[in-house]
Write an enzyme that holds these catalytic residues in place. Structure first.
Site, PDB file in Angstrom:
ATOM      1  N   ASN A   8      29.260  64.010  22.582  1.00 28.44           N
ATOM      2  CA  ASN A   8      28.378  64.665  22.584  1.00 28.44           C
ATOM      3  C   ASN A   8      27.229  65.088  23.303  1.00 28.44           C
ATOM      4  O   ASN A   8      27.595  65.485  24.943  1.00 28.44           O
ATOM      5  CB  ASN A   8      27.760  62.411  22.940  1.00 28.44           C
ATOM      6  CG  ASN A   8      26.269  62.482  23.385  1.00 28.44           C
ATOM      7  OD1 ASN A   8      25.645  63.511  22.705  1.00 28.44           O
ATOM      8  ND2 ASN A   8      25.995  61.137  23.458  1.00 28.44           N
ATOM      9  N   HIS A  93      22.945  54.686  21.155  1.00 27.40           N
ATOM     10  CA  HIS A  93      23.226  55.483  21.880  1.00 27.40           C
ATOM     11  C   HIS A  93      22.840  55.159  23.113  1.00 27.40           C
ATOM     12  O   HIS A  93      21.460  54.701  23.268  1.00 27.40           O
ATOM     13  CB  HIS A  93      23.664  56.527  21.922  1.00 27.40           C
ATOM     14  CG  HIS A  93      23.958  57.060  23.676  1.00 27.40           C
ATOM     15  ND1 HIS A  93      23.716  57.740  24.966  1.00 27.40           N
ATOM     16  CD2 HIS A  93      25.567  57.602  24.153  1.00 27.40           C
ATOM     17  CE1 HIS A  93      24.568  57.767  25.983  1.00 27.40           C
ATOM     18  NE2 HIS A  93      24.906  58.191  25.002  1.00 27.40           N
ATOM     19  N   GLU A 165      30.638  51.679  25.182  1.00 26.91           N
ATOM     20  CA  GLU A 165      30.521  52.684  26.149  1.00 26.91           C
ATOM     21  C   GLU A 165      29.572  51.522  27.162  1.00 26.91           C
ATOM     22  O   GLU A 165      28.559  51.901  27.153  1.00 26.91           O
ATOM     23  CB  GLU A 165      28.988  53.330  26.116  1.00 26.91           C
ATOM     24  CG  GLU A 165      29.789  54.302  24.704  1.00 26.91           C
ATOM     25  CD  GLU A 165      29.106  56.401  25.152  1.00 26.91           C
ATOM     26  OE1 GLU A 165      29.836  57.044  25.171  1.00 26.91           O
ATOM     27  OE2 GLU A 165      28.095  56.221  24.883  1.00 26.91           O
TER      28      GLU A 165
HETATM   29  P1  PGA Z   1      30.218  61.045  29.409  1.00 28.39           P
HETATM   30  O1  PGA Z   1      28.563  60.057  28.881  1.00 28.39           O
HETATM   31  O2  PGA Z   1      30.921  61.033  28.992  1.00 28.39           O
HETATM   32  O3  PGA Z   1      29.607  62.251  30.027  1.00 28.39           O
HETATM   33  O4  PGA Z   1      29.984  59.499  30.648  1.00 28.39           O
HETATM   34  C1  PGA Z   1      29.236  59.930  27.715  1.00 28.39           C
HETATM   35  C2  PGA Z   1      27.989  59.274  26.890  1.00 28.39           C
HETATM   36  O5  PGA Z   1      27.535  58.724  27.072  1.00 28.39           O
HETATM   37  O6  PGA Z   1      28.538  59.221  25.303  1.00 28.39           O
END
Ligand code: PGA
Length: 256
Positions: A8, A93, A165
């Site tokens: 992402n 998200h 997440e």
């Molecule tokens: P990060 O982001 O790997 O920078 O922690 C993950 C995300 O927000 O999907």
């Protein structure tokens, strides 16, 4: 089952930079049937990248889209417009939930619109730091699943991907703030048991569930060996070509 490695890019890279990155990435990775590599550039880069991408090697995801197909919705892009351009869309998200105030109702509609337009939703769920501190993790995961999937029928659930997440573990630079494999294992179990309640055991076993939150080449292997984890969603590490390629290699090794 396939393993998903999803990058992402958030609000990073202009169209030219996105195209150069894609060019280099495609040169570095071979076709691999059991690892599905997905990149999620900014909306403005999706169309040009869709003409450049080698779909045998990787796929495109949108980072967001609106649930109505067309009409008076200034500034929005619809799933209908993205049809044929992307294969996936990240929905729910935490940055959409907490910076742009998207609630479960909005997310439910977006998931349904994605499915209707034959775009696979990657539905993100996860608790904040304070929800975790108050012992609300299980309730949050359950509520977000129930909310996001409310309009997804038994027939369509196999077109959905879930990404766990934990918000407190996203964009962390300190190892102390990484989710432990035990945290991830507990959450994955809960996700699958909730899916079993909503659908059935087979669906719960077969639904791809990803983990995301400060994934990097040092911790990726550990997360990928947690039972029930079918892939990784990452922000920071996907912006650094060498790290993203390393993580794809790790996925191939761990899951082969
Ligand atoms: P990060 O982001 O790997 O920078 O922690 C993950 C995300 O927000 O999907």
């Amino acid at each position: 089952m396939k393993t998903y490695i999803v990058g992402n890019w958030k609000l990073n890279f202009n169209v030219g930079e996105s195209s150069i990155y894609l060019h280099k990435l495609q040169k570095k990775i071979p076709i691999c049937r059991n690892v599905e590599v997905v990149i999620a550039p900014s909306t403005i880069a999706l169309q040009p990248l869709s003409l450049q991408i080698d779909r045998h090697k990787m796929k495109l995801a949108a980072q967001n889209a609106f649930y109505r197909d067309y009409g008076a919705f200034t500034g929005e892009t619809s799933f209908t417009q993205l049809r044929g351009v992307v294969d996936y869309c990240i929905i729910g998200h935490s940055e959409r939930r907490y910076i742009f105030d998207e609630d479960d109702k909005m997310i439910e509609k977006k998931v349904a619109a994605a499915v209707r337009n034959k775009i696979t939703p990657i539905l993100c769920i996860g608790e904040t730091e304070s929800e975790r501190a108050f012992g609300e993790t299980a309730d949050v995961i359950r509520d977000q699943l129930l909310g996001g999937l409310r309009d997804v029928s038994e027939e369509d659930i196999d077109k959905v991907i879930i990404a766990y997440e934990p918000v407190w573990a996203i964009s962390s630079t300190k190892a102390a703030k990484y989710a432990s494999p035990y945290d991830v294992a507990d959450a994955i179990k809960l996700i699958r048991s909730t899916i079993e309640e909503l659908y059935d055991k087979k669906v719960a076993e077969e639904l791809p569930v990803l983990f995301g939150g400060s994934v990097n080449p040092s911790n990726a292997g550990g997360y990928l060996t947690v039972p029930g984890v079918n892939g990784l969603l990452m922000g920071g590490s996907s912006l650094i070509l060498s790290e993203f390629v390393d993580i794809i290699d790790i996925a191939k090794r761990v899951k082969s």
